[in-house]
Design a protein around this motif. Structure first.
Motif, PDB file in Angstrom:
ATOM      1  N   ARG A   1       0.822  -1.212   0.000  1.00 30.31           N
ATOM      2  CA  ARG A   1       0.000   0.000   0.000  1.00 30.31           C
ATOM      3  C   ARG A   1       0.853   1.257   0.000  1.00 30.31           C
ATOM      4  O   ARG A   1       0.376   2.337  -0.370  1.00 30.31           O
ATOM      5  CB  ARG A   1      -0.963  -0.014   1.190  1.00 30.31           C
ATOM      6  CG  ARG A   1      -2.083  -1.046   1.006  1.00 30.31           C
ATOM      7  CD  ARG A   1      -3.051  -1.018   2.146  1.00 30.31           C
ATOM      8  NE  ARG A   1      -3.735   0.265   2.234  1.00 30.31           N
ATOM      9  CZ  ARG A   1      -4.485   0.624   3.271  1.00 30.31           C
ATOM     10  NH1 ARG A   1      -4.635  -0.204   4.307  1.00 30.31           N
ATOM     11  NH2 ARG A   1      -5.077   1.801   3.282  1.00 30.31           N
ATOM     12  N   LEU A   2       2.114   1.150   0.389  1.00 25.99           N
ATOM     13  CA  LEU A   2       3.010   2.300   0.349  1.00 25.99           C
ATOM     14  C   LEU A   2       3.528   2.564  -1.063  1.00 25.99           C
ATOM     15  O   LEU A   2       4.175   3.591  -1.310  1.00 25.99           O
ATOM     16  CB  LEU A   2       4.198   2.090   1.292  1.00 25.99           C
ATOM     17  CG  LEU A   2       3.861   2.244   2.779  1.00 25.99           C
ATOM     18  CD1 LEU A   2       5.011   1.771   3.637  1.00 25.99           C
ATOM     19  CD2 LEU A   2       3.532   3.703   3.099  1.00 25.99           C
ATOM     20  N   VAL A   3       3.245   1.648  -1.981  1.00 21.28           N
ATOM     21  CA  VAL A   3       3.682   1.848  -3.365  1.00 21.28           C
ATOM     22  C   VAL A   3       2.465   2.233  -4.206  1.00 21.28           C
ATOM     23  O   VAL A   3       2.179   3.411  -4.386  1.00 21.28           O
ATOM     24  CB  VAL A   3       4.387   0.580  -3.896  1.00 21.28           C
ATOM     25  CG1 VAL A   3       4.918   0.806  -5.309  1.00 21.28           C
ATOM     26  CG2 VAL A   3       5.546   0.188  -2.966  1.00 21.28           C
ATOM     27  N   THR A   4       1.712   1.233  -4.697  1.00 18.34           N
ATOM     28  CA  THR A   4       0.507   1.551  -5.478  1.00 18.34           C
ATOM     29  C   THR A   4      -0.711   0.763  -5.015  1.00 18.34           C
ATOM     30  O   THR A   4      -1.761   0.822  -5.655  1.00 18.34           O
ATOM     31  CB  THR A   4       0.725   1.252  -6.973  1.00 18.34           C
ATOM     32  OG1 THR A   4       0.994  -0.156  -7.134  1.00 18.34           O
ATOM     33  CG2 THR A   4       1.878   2.066  -7.532  1.00 18.34           C
ATOM     34  N   GLY A   5      -0.592   0.032  -3.910  1.00  9.22           N
ATOM     35  CA  GLY A   5      -1.663  -0.864  -3.494  1.00  9.22           C
ATOM     36  C   GLY A   5      -2.696  -0.269  -2.559  1.00  9.22           C
ATOM     37  O   GLY A   5      -3.476  -1.004  -1.937  1.00  9.22           O
ATOM     38  N   ASP A   6      -2.726   1.054  -2.437  1.00  7.90           N
ATOM     39  CA  ASP A   6      -3.681   1.730  -1.555  1.00  7.90           C
ATOM     40  C   ASP A   6      -4.832   2.271  -2.400  1.00  7.90           C
ATOM     41  O   ASP A   6      -4.631   3.123  -3.260  1.00  7.90           O
ATOM     42  CB  ASP A   6      -2.967   2.868  -0.824  1.00  7.90           C
ATOM     43  CG  ASP A   6      -3.812   3.500   0.259  1.00  7.90           C
ATOM     44  OD1 ASP A   6      -4.739   2.830   0.753  1.00  7.90           O
ATOM     45  OD2 ASP A   6      -3.546   4.659   0.624  1.00  7.90           O
ATOM     46  N   THR A   7      -6.049   1.769  -2.173  1.00  9.77           N
ATOM     47  CA  THR A   7      -7.180   2.166  -3.020  1.00  9.77           C
ATOM     48  C   THR A   7      -8.261   2.859  -2.198  1.00  9.77           C
ATOM     49  O   THR A   7      -8.249   2.833  -0.970  1.00  9.77           O
ATOM     50  CB  THR A   7      -7.800   0.942  -3.712  1.00  9.77           C
ATOM     51  OG1 THR A   7      -8.575   0.194  -2.748  1.00  9.77           O
ATOM     52  CG2 THR A   7      -6.723   0.041  -4.312  1.00  9.77           C
ATOM     53  N   ARG A   8      -9.243   3.426  -2.919  1.00 10.43           N
ATOM     54  CA  ARG A   8     -10.349   4.088  -2.223  1.00 10.43           C
ATOM     55  C   ARG A   8     -11.175   3.081  -1.423  1.00 10.43           C
ATOM     56  O   ARG A   8     -11.782   3.438  -0.413  1.00 10.43           O
ATOM     57  CB  ARG A   8     -11.232   4.834  -3.225  1.00 10.43           C
ATOM     58  CG  ARG A   8     -11.987   3.962  -4.212  1.00 10.43           C
ATOM     59  CD  ARG A   8     -12.815   4.822  -5.173  1.00 10.43           C
ATOM     60  NE  ARG A   8     -13.661   4.037  -6.055  1.00 10.43           N
ATOM     61  CZ  ARG A   8     -13.246   3.509  -7.193  1.00 10.43           C
ATOM     62  NH1 ARG A   8     -11.993   3.681  -7.587  1.00 10.43           N
ATOM     63  NH2 ARG A   8     -14.082   2.806  -7.949  1.00 10.43           N
ATOM     64  N   HIS A   9     -11.195   1.819  -1.864  1.00 14.27           N
ATOM     65  CA  HIS A   9     -11.937   0.803  -1.115  1.00 14.27           C
ATOM     66  C   HIS A   9     -11.286   0.537   0.244  1.00 14.27           C
ATOM     67  O   HIS A   9     -11.978   0.369   1.248  1.00 14.27           O
ATOM     68  CB  HIS A   9     -11.999  -0.500  -1.928  1.00 14.27           C
ATOM     69  CG  HIS A   9     -13.044  -0.484  -3.001  1.00 14.27           C
ATOM     70  ND1 HIS A   9     -13.549   0.671  -3.542  1.00 14.27           N
ATOM     71  CD2 HIS A   9     -13.686  -1.504  -3.641  1.00 14.27           C
ATOM     72  CE1 HIS A   9     -14.453   0.369  -4.459  1.00 14.27           C
ATOM     73  NE2 HIS A   9     -14.555  -0.941  -4.548  1.00 14.27           N
ATOM     74  N   HIS A  10      -9.955   0.486   0.262  1.00 13.09           N
ATOM     75  CA  HIS A  10      -9.252   0.315   1.538  1.00 13.09           C
ATOM     76  C   HIS A  10      -9.596   1.465   2.490  1.00 13.09           C
ATOM     77  O   HIS A  10      -9.889   1.244   3.671  1.00 13.09           O
ATOM     78  CB  HIS A  10      -7.736   0.278   1.317  1.00 13.09           C
ATOM     79  CG  HIS A  10      -7.242  -0.945   0.611  1.00 13.09           C
ATOM     80  ND1 HIS A  10      -7.242  -1.057  -0.754  1.00 13.09           N
ATOM     81  CD2 HIS A  10      -6.728  -2.106   1.096  1.00 13.09           C
ATOM     82  CE1 HIS A  10      -6.739  -2.240  -1.096  1.00 13.09           C
ATOM     83  NE2 HIS A  10      -6.423  -2.904  -0.001  1.00 13.09           N
ATOM     84  N   ARG A  11      -9.557   2.680   1.952  1.00 14.88           N
ATOM     85  CA  ARG A  11      -9.807   3.849   2.798  1.00 14.88           C
ATOM     86  C   ARG A  11     -11.246   3.888   3.292  1.00 14.88           C
ATOM     87  O   ARG A  11     -11.515   4.292   4.436  1.00 14.88           O
ATOM     88  CB  ARG A  11      -9.462   5.134   2.033  1.00 14.88           C
ATOM     89  CG  ARG A  11      -7.975   5.276   1.717  1.00 14.88           C
ATOM     90  CD  ARG A  11      -7.126   5.167   2.975  1.00 14.88           C
ATOM     91  NE  ARG A  11      -5.705   5.302   2.708  1.00 14.88           N
ATOM     92  CZ  ARG A  11      -4.981   6.381   3.055  1.00 14.88           C
ATOM     93  NH1 ARG A  11      -5.549   7.393   3.673  1.00 14.88           N
ATOM     94  NH2 ARG A  11      -3.690   6.409   2.783  1.00 14.88           N
ATOM     95  N   ALA A  12     -12.194   3.458   2.475  1.00 11.57           N
ATOM     96  CA  ALA A  12     -13.600   3.450   2.895  1.00 11.57           C
ATOM     97  C   ALA A  12     -13.825   2.447   4.021  1.00 11.57           C
ATOM     98  O   ALA A  12     -14.521   2.740   5.008  1.00 11.57           O
ATOM     99  CB  ALA A  12     -14.499   3.114   1.706  1.00 11.57           C
TER     100      ALA A  12
END
Length: 416
Positions: A102-113
């Motif tokens: 997630r510190l590279v490109t694996g952090d998405t809006r679904h994770h944040r929601a």
């Protein structure tokens, strides 16, 4: 010149085997009655077909379905169409995998929601989703880097391993005994040179083999007297109490527990774990929890499934169904003469003798009920048990069938 005699002596030394011998180790486990096998299930539901361990071959499922009273899918949501559709939708929108840390490109809006939903229910600033509850425990304890950890003697293996990896001095206190914790902390405080130590108290909230609950209020009292932090693992409680909270919320302790941790793989019918706390804690974990930093982000379908399951859990109807089934099954087991431990959705049926509990589990399976025998070293000698875990989706007829099986199996084994 080379010494031929010396070379000959060196070459004549017997060859040593520096490898491993898995076969012998498996034999030892077999002899001790501790070897386990995988038993594939056809699907994840309140009733399903099973196959004997195919050892790498294709499973051959039995003809008859069996009732599953062995899963942690407490709300029965793993087979819920709404949850399955949410997983599929996340895969279509985002992809089947996060693709990177997630510190590279694996952090998405679904994770944040999902993290906003968890933080809201847990009464914290933020939450952080890990690839598993195990990773969350190990990563959090090691990132906090405590000098001393005070740990309940029956804490989950992931907590135990987190303590080991943190290299902290670990003080194990008697199970669910806040007085024993307070005594251990007072004794530590009387030592010289401990003034600047960082202390962490860690406990499960619901203990998965005993079905009992930690005295969290008294634990917070003891910790606060010494300025220690409290970390509570809500793996077997998340989603099962009001507004999807756990025991911390039920007891009104959100503002006294520094680190709230749990899993998405039990009541929330998905995969992954989470930590909830204040802003600084989450930022520290993002930077220093190795099991977060060096793991690919949780797969979007798992995130989508967990978020939808959490929404359903917070509504309450499915929770009510679970607790109704729990009460019905506990009363029924006690009415036919069994001693049932605990006070939660985990119903440990105490048998005592190791051979008796294995025989009882076999007889139950013969009657179409899958409920695991728990024996030493998982539990102490003389405290072997059957761990019964009802789901919200078990019907009244299925509960009756389970109780009938327990009564008949107990008589067959000579326990009733």
């Amino acid at each position: 010149m080379p010494n031929a005699e010396s070379d000959a002596e060196t070459n004549s030394e017997p060859e040593r085997d520096h490898g491993f011998d898995p076969t012998s180790r498996l034999t030892v486990r077999e002899d001790r009655g501790l070897r386990r096998d995988l038993s594939p299930a056809e699907d994840v539901a309140a009733r399903t077909r099973f196959a004997a361990d195919p050892r790498g071959k294709r499973p051959d499922f039995l003809d008859e379905q069996r009732l599953v009273f062995a899963a942690n899918n407490y709300l029965g949501l793993a087979a819920d169409g709404r949850v399955q559709r949410a997983a599929a939708e996340a895969a279509r929108e985002i992809g089947t995998g996060a693709g990177a840390s997630r510190l590279v490109t694996g952090d998405t809006r679904h994770h944040r929601a999902l993290e906003r939903d968890l933080a809201d229910a847990k009464g914290t600033d933020r939450a952080l989703v890990f690839s598993s509850g195990y990773a969350a425990n190990v990563g959090t304890i090691t990132a906090l880097d405590p000098d001393v950890v005070f740990s309940d003697e029956l804490n989950h293996a992931s907590i135990v391993d987190g303590c080991r990896l943190s290299d902290a001095e670990t003080v194990v206190y008697d199970h669910a005994d806040a007085d024993a914790l307070a005594k251990a902390m007072a004794e530590r405080a009387r030592r010289e040179g401990v003034e600047n130590e960082a202390w962490l108290v860690v406990t499960d909230s619901v203990f998965s083999m005993d079905g009992d609950i930690a005295p969290l209020g008294a634990i917070c009292d003891a910790a606060e007297r010494h300025g220690a932090w409290v970390m509570v693992d809500e793996a077997h409680a998340t989603g099962l109490y009001e507004d999807g909270g756990g025991i911390v919320q039920r007891e009104g302790l959100s503002d006294r527990v520094n680190v709230q941790l749990g899993t998405l793989s039990k009541a929330l019918a998905s995969q992954g774990g989470y930590v909830a706390g204040d802003q600084a804690l989450v930022e520290l974990l993002v930077n220093e929890a190795r099991s977060f930093v060096y793991s690919t982000g949780l797969a979007p379908p798992a995130v989508g499934a967990a978020r939808e399951a959490f929404r359903i859990a917070r509504e309450g109807t499915v929770r009510e169904a679970l607790w109704s089934n729990v009460e019905h099954l506990r009363d029924g087991l006690e009415s036919v003469g069994y001693e049932v431990l605990g006070e939660t959705q985990v119903l440990p049926v105490l048998v005592g003798d190791r051979d008796d509990v294995l025989a009882l589990a076999t007889e139950l399976e013969e009657r179409g009920v899958v409920a695991p025998a728990i024996r030493p070293p998982t539990v102490p000698e003389g405290e072997s048990r059957i761990r019964v875990a009802p789901m919200a989706t078990h019907t009244e007829a299925e509960l009756k069938r389970c109780l009938t099986a327990f009564e008949a199996a107990g008589k067959e084994v000579g326990l009733r």
